[in-house]
Design a protein around this motif. Sequence first.
Motif, PDB file in Angstrom:
ATOM      1  N   LEU A 102       0.827  -1.212   0.000  1.00 56.28           N
ATOM      2  CA  LEU A 102       0.000   0.000   0.000  1.00 56.28           C
ATOM      3  C   LEU A 102       0.858   1.258   0.000  1.00 56.28           C
ATOM      4  O   LEU A 102       0.526   2.252  -0.661  1.00 56.28           O
ATOM      5  CB  LEU A 102      -0.944  -0.004   1.204  1.00 56.28           C
ATOM      6  N   THR A 103       1.974   1.232   0.719  1.00 55.24           N
ATOM      7  CA  THR A 103       2.875   2.381   0.744  1.00 55.24           C
ATOM      8  C   THR A 103       3.453   2.646  -0.641  1.00 55.24           C
ATOM      9  O   THR A 103       3.490   3.796  -1.103  1.00 55.24           O
ATOM     10  CB  THR A 103       4.011   2.152   1.769  1.00 55.24           C
ATOM     11  N   ARG A 104       3.881   1.588  -1.325  1.00 54.67           N
ATOM     12  CA  ARG A 104       4.402   1.756  -2.695  1.00 54.67           C
ATOM     13  C   ARG A 104       3.322   2.321  -3.621  1.00 54.67           C
ATOM     14  O   ARG A 104       3.584   3.224  -4.412  1.00 54.67           O
ATOM     15  CB  ARG A 104       4.903   0.413  -3.248  1.00 54.67           C
ATOM     16  N   ASN A 105       2.112   1.804  -3.511  1.00 64.63           N
ATOM     17  CA  ASN A 105       1.019   2.307  -4.355  1.00 64.63           C
ATOM     18  C   ASN A 105       0.677   3.759  -4.036  1.00 64.63           C
ATOM     19  O   ASN A 105       0.447   4.557  -4.938  1.00 64.63           O
ATOM     20  CB  ASN A 105      -0.225   1.431  -4.214  1.00 64.63           C
ATOM     21  N   ARG A 106       0.665   4.100  -2.747  1.00 65.59           N
ATOM     22  CA  ARG A 106       0.394   5.484  -2.358  1.00 65.59           C
ATOM     23  C   ARG A 106       1.475   6.414  -2.898  1.00 65.59           C
ATOM     24  O   ARG A 106       1.170   7.477  -3.460  1.00 65.59           O
ATOM     25  CB  ARG A 106       0.329   5.601  -0.835  1.00 65.59           C
ATOM     26  N   ASP A 107       2.726   6.018  -2.772  1.00 65.47           N
ATOM     27  CA  ASP A 107       3.823   6.852  -3.259  1.00 65.47           C
ATOM     28  C   ASP A 107       3.763   7.020  -4.775  1.00 65.47           C
ATOM     29  O   ASP A 107       3.987   8.116  -5.294  1.00 65.47           O
ATOM     30  CB  ASP A 107       5.171   6.266  -2.838  1.00 65.47           C
ATOM     31  N   ALA A 108       3.435   5.949  -5.484  1.00 66.19           N
ATOM     32  CA  ALA A 108       3.312   6.039  -6.943  1.00 66.19           C
ATOM     33  C   ALA A 108       2.157   6.962  -7.323  1.00 66.19           C
ATOM     34  O   ALA A 108       2.266   7.775  -8.252  1.00 66.19           O
ATOM     35  CB  ALA A 108       3.098   4.645  -7.539  1.00 66.19           C
ATOM     36  N   MET A 109       1.049   6.856  -6.580  1.00 65.65           N
ATOM     37  CA  MET A 109      -0.095   7.708  -6.881  1.00 65.65           C
ATOM     38  C   MET A 109       0.226   9.172  -6.590  1.00 65.65           C
ATOM     39  O   MET A 109      -0.138  10.064  -7.361  1.00 65.65           O
ATOM     40  CB  MET A 109      -1.307   7.262  -6.068  1.00 65.65           C
ATOM     41  N   ARG A 110       0.914   9.442  -5.505  1.00 65.06           N
ATOM     42  CA  ARG A 110       1.319  10.822  -5.184  1.00 65.06           C
ATOM     43  C   ARG A 110       2.209  11.383  -6.288  1.00 65.06           C
ATOM     44  O   ARG A 110       2.062  12.545  -6.685  1.00 65.06           O
ATOM     45  CB  ARG A 110       2.051  10.871  -3.853  1.00 65.06           C
ATOM     46  N   ALA A 111       3.155  10.571  -6.761  1.00 63.97           N
ATOM     47  CA  ALA A 111       4.046  11.026  -7.829  1.00 63.97           C
ATOM     48  C   ALA A 111       3.251  11.310  -9.098  1.00 63.97           C
ATOM     49  O   ALA A 111       3.497  12.319  -9.780  1.00 63.97           O
ATOM     50  CB  ALA A 111       5.125   9.974  -8.101  1.00 63.97           C
ATOM     51  N   TYR A 112       2.294  10.464  -9.396  1.00 66.42           N
ATOM     52  CA  TYR A 112       1.461  10.675 -10.582  1.00 66.42           C
ATOM     53  C   TYR A 112       0.642  11.951 -10.447  1.00 66.42           C
ATOM     54  O   TYR A 112       0.584  12.764 -11.382  1.00 66.42           O
ATOM     55  CB  TYR A 112       0.535   9.475 -10.788  1.00 66.42           C
TER      56      TYR A 112
END
Length: 127
Positions: A102-112
């Motif tokens: 979930l942390t990786r997905n959240r970070d990727a979404m924030r970057a996007y």
Amino acid sequence: MRIGELSARTGTSRRMLRYYEEQGLIASQRCANGYRDYDELCVDRVQQVRGLLDAGLPTQTIRQILPCLGPPGRIDIPDPTPETLALLERECERMSRRIDYLTRNRDAMRAYVAQVRDSMRPEPATP
């Protein structure tokens, strides 16, 4: 209390409460008219069950540790078996993997989102 009141007090649908009961996570007494009657302690129990489900524990695991749940936020296992400890360790590890995912997905979404916001900024005017 009847199922409607338990539903209102816990924010859990009647359908989910019936499912919890079917899975052995909560219990009710049946009135003469067939209505379910829940004990006051069911309010805390439903909140505990919801929290454990939200944490990703399957109902089978929750059913195993329910007898050990004390007040909300506390697990009391007076004499844990090696199997119980192994189960809890597996669930902790599974939660850690899920948190990492979930942390990786959240970070990727924030970057996007940041990238999209940057691309939407108006170009500086040229004189």
